[in-house]
Design a protein around this motif. Sequence first.
Motif, PDB file in Angstrom:
ATOM      1  N   PRO A  23      48.498  33.219  35.224  1.00  0.00           N
ATOM      2  CA  PRO A  23      47.937  34.565  35.026  1.00  0.00           C
ATOM      3  C   PRO A  23      47.730  34.847  33.540  1.00  0.00           C
ATOM      4  O   PRO A  23      48.550  34.462  32.712  1.00  0.00           O
ATOM      5  CB  PRO A  23      49.008  35.497  35.593  1.00  0.00           C
ATOM      6  CG  PRO A  23      49.912  34.638  36.408  1.00  0.00           C
ATOM      7  CD  PRO A  23      49.815  33.250  35.847  1.00  0.00           C
ATOM      8  N   GLU A  30      35.116  42.402  34.402  1.00  0.00           N
ATOM      9  CA  GLU A  30      36.310  41.714  34.909  1.00  0.00           C
ATOM     10  C   GLU A  30      35.945  40.485  35.721  1.00  0.00           C
ATOM     11  O   GLU A  30      36.577  39.434  35.597  1.00  0.00           O
ATOM     12  CB  GLU A  30      37.146  42.671  35.756  1.00  0.00           C
ATOM     13  CG  GLU A  30      37.877  43.712  34.943  1.00  0.00           C
ATOM     14  CD  GLU A  30      38.566  44.757  35.809  1.00  0.00           C
ATOM     15  OE1 GLU A  30      38.369  44.759  37.051  1.00  0.00           O
ATOM     16  OE2 GLU A  30      39.298  45.589  35.247  1.00  0.00           O
ATOM     17  N   ARG A  64      37.067  36.714  34.710  1.00  0.00           N
ATOM     18  CA  ARG A  64      37.845  35.881  35.644  1.00  0.00           C
ATOM     19  C   ARG A  64      37.158  34.542  35.883  1.00  0.00           C
ATOM     20  O   ARG A  64      37.803  33.495  35.913  1.00  0.00           O
ATOM     21  CB  ARG A  64      38.038  36.610  36.978  1.00  0.00           C
ATOM     22  CG  ARG A  64      39.233  37.514  37.014  1.00  0.00           C
ATOM     23  CD  ARG A  64      39.560  37.955  38.430  1.00  0.00           C
ATOM     24  NE  ARG A  64      38.444  38.628  39.074  1.00  0.00           N
ATOM     25  CZ  ARG A  64      38.183  39.929  38.990  1.00  0.00           C
ATOM     26  NH1 ARG A  64      38.958  40.697  38.270  1.00  0.00           N
ATOM     27  NH2 ARG A  64      37.163  40.440  39.606  1.00  0.00           N
ATOM     28  N   GLY A 111      38.831  31.084  34.639  1.00  0.00           N
ATOM     29  CA  GLY A 111      39.176  30.152  35.710  1.00  0.00           C
ATOM     30  C   GLY A 111      38.728  28.728  35.445  1.00  0.00           C
ATOM     31  O   GLY A 111      39.166  27.803  36.121  1.00  0.00           O
TER      32      GLY A 111
END
Length: 77
Positions: free
Chosen positions: A6, A48, A52, A56
Amino acid sequence: TAEGVPAMTDGVAVIKVGSSVEDVATAAVQFLGKPDEALRAEAREVLEGHLRAILGTLTVEEVYRNRDKFAQEVQPV
């Protein structure tokens, strides 16, 4: 990140609707009359999602050590 770690990030967005008459008209249809909070929420969701997707594909080390690579990945979005 690519390893599933995270990560908390901050982001800043510059929103451009385009410069052609068609682009401006499309933006007007989509955004005029919406409350400011709805516009902020929509921009936040898009930002967002893109962050992400980019994070990733990178390892923690790439994000930390190679910030230029991360910035280059973000720019085209």
